[in-house]
Design a protein around this motif. Structure first.
Motif, PDB file in Angstrom:
ATOM      1  N   VAL A  15      -1.691   5.428   9.755  1.00  0.00           N
ATOM      2  CA  VAL A  15      -0.636   5.451   8.737  1.00  0.00           C
ATOM      3  C   VAL A  15       0.374   4.365   9.069  1.00  0.00           C
ATOM      4  O   VAL A  15       0.966   4.369  10.165  1.00  0.00           O
ATOM      5  CB  VAL A  15       0.076   6.824   8.677  1.00  0.00           C
ATOM      6  N   THR A  16       0.579   3.429   8.158  1.00  0.00           N
ATOM      7  CA  THR A  16       1.584   2.385   8.370  1.00  0.00           C
ATOM      8  C   THR A  16       2.910   2.815   7.755  1.00  0.00           C
ATOM      9  O   THR A  16       2.967   3.693   6.901  1.00  0.00           O
ATOM     10  CB  THR A  16       1.127   1.051   7.772  1.00  0.00           C
ATOM     11  N   GLY A  17       3.974   2.190   8.216  1.00  0.00           N
ATOM     12  CA  GLY A  17       5.306   2.604   7.778  1.00  0.00           C
ATOM     13  C   GLY A  17       5.558   4.054   8.111  1.00  0.00           C
ATOM     14  O   GLY A  17       6.188   4.788   7.350  1.00  0.00           O
ATOM     15  N   VAL A  92      -3.947   4.831   5.515  1.00  0.00           N
ATOM     16  CA  VAL A  92      -2.883   4.948   4.520  1.00  0.00           C
ATOM     17  C   VAL A  92      -2.025   3.694   4.613  1.00  0.00           C
ATOM     18  O   VAL A  92      -1.278   3.504   5.577  1.00  0.00           O
ATOM     19  CB  VAL A  92      -2.035   6.207   4.730  1.00  0.00           C
ATOM     20  N   ASN A  93      -2.161   2.827   3.621  1.00  0.00           N
ATOM     21  CA  ASN A  93      -1.391   1.580   3.568  1.00  0.00           C
ATOM     22  C   ASN A  93      -0.057   1.850   2.880  1.00  0.00           C
ATOM     23  O   ASN A  93       0.072   1.755   1.655  1.00  0.00           O
ATOM     24  CB  ASN A  93      -2.186   0.513   2.817  1.00  0.00           C
ATOM     25  N   THR A 121      -0.896  -7.220   3.635  1.00  0.00           N
ATOM     26  CA  THR A 121      -0.898  -6.344   4.810  1.00  0.00           C
ATOM     27  C   THR A 121      -1.934  -5.241   4.657  1.00  0.00           C
ATOM     28  O   THR A 121      -2.670  -4.921   5.598  1.00  0.00           O
ATOM     29  CB  THR A 121       0.489  -5.724   5.032  1.00  0.00           C
ATOM     30  N   GLY A 122      -1.995  -4.646   3.458  1.00  0.00           N
ATOM     31  CA  GLY A 122      -2.972  -3.594   3.209  1.00  0.00           C
ATOM     32  C   GLY A 122      -4.399  -4.113   3.291  1.00  0.00           C
ATOM     33  O   GLY A 122      -5.291  -3.439   3.821  1.00  0.00           O
ATOM     34  N   HIS A 123      -4.617  -5.332   2.787  1.00  0.00           N
ATOM     35  CA  HIS A 123      -5.961  -5.903   2.855  1.00  0.00           C
ATOM     36  C   HIS A 123      -6.357  -6.185   4.301  1.00  0.00           C
ATOM     37  O   HIS A 123      -7.507  -5.939   4.698  1.00  0.00           O
ATOM     38  CB  HIS A 123      -6.043  -7.189   2.038  1.00  0.00           C
ATOM     39  N   ALA A 124      -5.417  -6.695   5.088  1.00  0.00           N
ATOM     40  CA  ALA A 124      -5.733  -7.004   6.488  1.00  0.00           C
ATOM     41  C   ALA A 124      -6.211  -5.758   7.220  1.00  0.00           C
ATOM     42  O   ALA A 124      -7.220  -5.798   7.947  1.00  0.00           O
ATOM     43  CB  ALA A 124      -4.509  -7.598   7.177  1.00  0.00           C
ATOM     44  N   LEU A 125      -5.507  -4.646   7.034  1.00  0.00           N
ATOM     45  CA  LEU A 125      -5.902  -3.414   7.717  1.00  0.00           C
ATOM     46  C   LEU A 125      -7.189  -2.837   7.139  1.00  0.00           C
ATOM     47  O   LEU A 125      -8.091  -2.412   7.876  1.00  0.00           O
ATOM     48  CB  LEU A 125      -4.767  -2.386   7.632  1.00  0.00           C
ATOM     49  N   THR A 126      -7.302  -2.829   5.819  1.00  0.00           N
ATOM     50  CA  THR A 126      -8.506  -2.262   5.191  1.00  0.00           C
ATOM     51  C   THR A 126      -9.747  -3.053   5.576  1.00  0.00           C
ATOM     52  O   THR A 126     -10.806  -2.481   5.861  1.00  0.00           O
ATOM     53  CB  THR A 126      -8.335  -2.236   3.664  1.00  0.00           C
ATOM     54  N   SER A 140     -11.843   6.996   3.848  1.00  0.00           N
ATOM     55  CA  SER A 140     -10.976   6.972   2.675  1.00  0.00           C
ATOM     56  C   SER A 140      -9.764   6.101   2.952  1.00  0.00           C
ATOM     57  O   SER A 140      -9.130   6.217   4.007  1.00  0.00           O
ATOM     58  CB  SER A 140     -10.515   8.394   2.327  1.00  0.00           C
ATOM     59  N   VAL A 141      -9.440   5.235   2.006  1.00  0.00           N
ATOM     60  CA  VAL A 141      -8.244   4.392   2.063  1.00  0.00           C
ATOM     61  C   VAL A 141      -7.320   4.822   0.929  1.00  0.00           C
ATOM     62  O   VAL A 141      -7.771   4.978  -0.214  1.00  0.00           O
ATOM     63  CB  VAL A 141      -8.601   2.899   1.911  1.00  0.00           C
ATOM     64  N   VAL A 142      -6.054   5.017   1.245  1.00  0.00           N
ATOM     65  CA  VAL A 142      -5.054   5.353   0.225  1.00  0.00           C
ATOM     66  C   VAL A 142      -3.944   4.314   0.290  1.00  0.00           C
ATOM     67  O   VAL A 142      -3.284   4.163   1.327  1.00  0.00           O
ATOM     68  CB  VAL A 142      -4.474   6.765   0.428  1.00  0.00           C
ATOM     69  N   ASN A 143      -3.750   3.599  -0.798  1.00  0.00           N
ATOM     70  CA  ASN A 143      -2.697   2.593  -0.900  1.00  0.00           C
ATOM     71  C   ASN A 143      -1.485   3.173  -1.620  1.00  0.00           C
ATOM     72  O   ASN A 143      -1.638   3.855  -2.639  1.00  0.00           O
ATOM     73  CB  ASN A 143      -3.207   1.374  -1.663  1.00  0.00           C
ATOM     74  N   ILE A 144      -0.305   2.887  -1.105  1.00  0.00           N
ATOM     75  CA  ILE A 144       0.919   3.375  -1.738  1.00  0.00           C
ATOM     76  C   ILE A 144       1.455   2.292  -2.667  1.00  0.00           C
ATOM     77  O   ILE A 144       2.048   1.297  -2.226  1.00  0.00           O
ATOM     78  CB  ILE A 144       1.966   3.789  -0.691  1.00  0.00           C
ATOM     79  N   SER A 145       1.232   2.484  -3.950  1.00  0.00           N
ATOM     80  CA  SER A 145       1.736   1.568  -4.965  1.00  0.00           C
ATOM     81  C   SER A 145       3.028   2.159  -5.547  1.00  0.00           C
ATOM     82  O   SER A 145       3.670   3.000  -4.925  1.00  0.00           O
ATOM     83  CB  SER A 145       0.677   1.337  -6.037  1.00  0.00           C
ATOM     84  N   SER A 146       3.409   1.726  -6.712  1.00  0.00           N
ATOM     85  CA  SER A 146       4.683   2.152  -7.295  1.00  0.00           C
ATOM     86  C   SER A 146       4.593   2.214  -8.808  1.00  0.00           C
ATOM     87  O   SER A 146       3.849   1.450  -9.435  1.00  0.00           O
ATOM     88  CB  SER A 146       5.799   1.178  -6.905  1.00  0.00           C
ATOM     89  N   THR A 147       5.394   3.092  -9.367  1.00  0.00           N
ATOM     90  CA  THR A 147       5.481   3.170 -10.822  1.00  0.00           C
ATOM     91  C   THR A 147       5.955   1.847 -11.432  1.00  0.00           C
ATOM     92  O   THR A 147       5.642   1.543 -12.575  1.00  0.00           O
ATOM     93  CB  THR A 147       6.426   4.311 -11.226  1.00  0.00           C
ATOM     94  N   MET A 148       6.677   1.033 -10.622  1.00  0.00           N
ATOM     95  CA  MET A 148       7.125  -0.255 -11.149  1.00  0.00           C
ATOM     96  C   MET A 148       5.982  -1.259 -11.266  1.00  0.00           C
ATOM     97  O   MET A 148       6.170  -2.348 -11.793  1.00  0.00           O
ATOM     98  CB  MET A 148       8.251  -0.829 -10.282  1.00  0.00           C
ATOM     99  N   GLY A 149       4.798  -0.880 -10.807  1.00  0.00           N
ATOM    100  CA  GLY A 149       3.627  -1.707 -11.059  1.00  0.00           C
ATOM    101  C   GLY A 149       3.082  -1.549 -12.463  1.00  0.00           C
ATOM    102  O   GLY A 149       2.189  -2.300 -12.872  1.00  0.00           O
TER     103      GLY A 149
END
Length: 262
Positions: A15-17, A92-93, A121-126, A140-149
């Motif tokens: 888990v990052t961050g 978990v990115n 950063t997420g790609h480097a780890l994945t 399983s990989v889970v990326n934390i995106s945002s509603t502002m996307g």
């Protein structure tokens, strides 16, 4: 029992961050569901606090204090998991973020930095994690995106563009890594973390944001952690390449930054 599908017993997660907020809540949730966890963020003291919570849940934690804007440092977390626990099952990115800026104050460098911190950063780890996952039974990989996307609001051209890129990266990576590695993302709304303290610490601003959110509240980090657990566990075993919206029902931004017309 159906709840057994939400267990990740003896699996290993990175888990990052992970020092606070969503990352910390996610690491603890995964530990409570049975996983050992590699925790990474800049601030080592915060990581030790989270590691203590992981230990209280009966699981082990490996701390890696690092600046994860360094792509080599981000990638190295995959091998750190294998060295510490012999395997890697969940990534978990969660590292990311960009301060809002008016359009004319957003240089091309700001845009590049947002993409680097939120996507590269997420790609480097994945990319580093995938071969280790494939050695076993997948992962399983889970990326934390945002509603502002997906929502349009003034001041978010860099952050929103980067998070939209992360959402589509998720779909593309899921296609590349199927069927053994699932890749999903969470579109996060307004959550009470340190990044939102300027709002949560002001009753007027907080009230305005809550009233503009259909569920009439700001999210908790545990709301996101629960969604991560679903996607990372066998409960989400038939889900890949998807964006799960955990945002209180937002269909429009819930805080106007007050940026004037140009």
């Amino acid at each position: 029992m159906i709840l057994d599908r939400f267990r990740v017993t003896d699996r290993v997660a990175v888990v990052t961050g992970a020092g606070r907020g969503i990352g910390a809540a996610t690491a603890v949730a995964l530990a409570e569901a049975g996983a050992d966890v590699v925790l990474s963020a800049r601030t080592e003291t915060q990581l030790h606090e989270v590691a203590a919570r992981v230990a209280a849940a009966g699981r082990k934690a490996r701390i890696v204090a690092a600046d994860l804007s360094d792509l080599d440092a981000a990638a190295s977390l995959a091998e750190a998991a294998r060295e510490a626990f012999g395997r890697l099952d969940i990534v978990v990115n969660n590292v990311g973020g960009t301060m809002p800026r008016a359009f004319l104050d957003t240089s091309t460098r700001h845009l590049e930095d947002a993409f680097h911190f939120n996507v590269a950063t997420g790609h480097a780890l994945t990319r580093a994690a995938a071969p280790i996952m494939l050695e076993g039974r997948g992962g399983s990989v889970v990326n934390i995106s945002s509603t502002m996307g997906r929502l349009a609001g003034r001041g978010f051209v860099a952050y929103g563009t980067a998070k939209a890129a992360l959402a589509h990266y998720t779909r593309l990576a899921a296609a590349d890594l199927a069927p053994k590695v699932r890749v999903n993302a969470i579109s996060v709304g307004s959550v009470a973390t340190s990044a939102l303290e300027i709002v949560t610490g002001d009753d007027e601003l907080r009230g305005r944001m809550e009233r503009a959110t259909p569920l009439r509240r700001i999210g908790d980090p545990e709301d996101i952690a629960a969604a991560v657990l679903y996607l990372a566990s066998p409960a989400g075993g038939y889900v890949t390449g998807k964006l799960l919206e955990v945002d209180g029902g937002l269909q429009a931004p819930n805080l106007d930054l007050g940026l004037p017309d140009l």
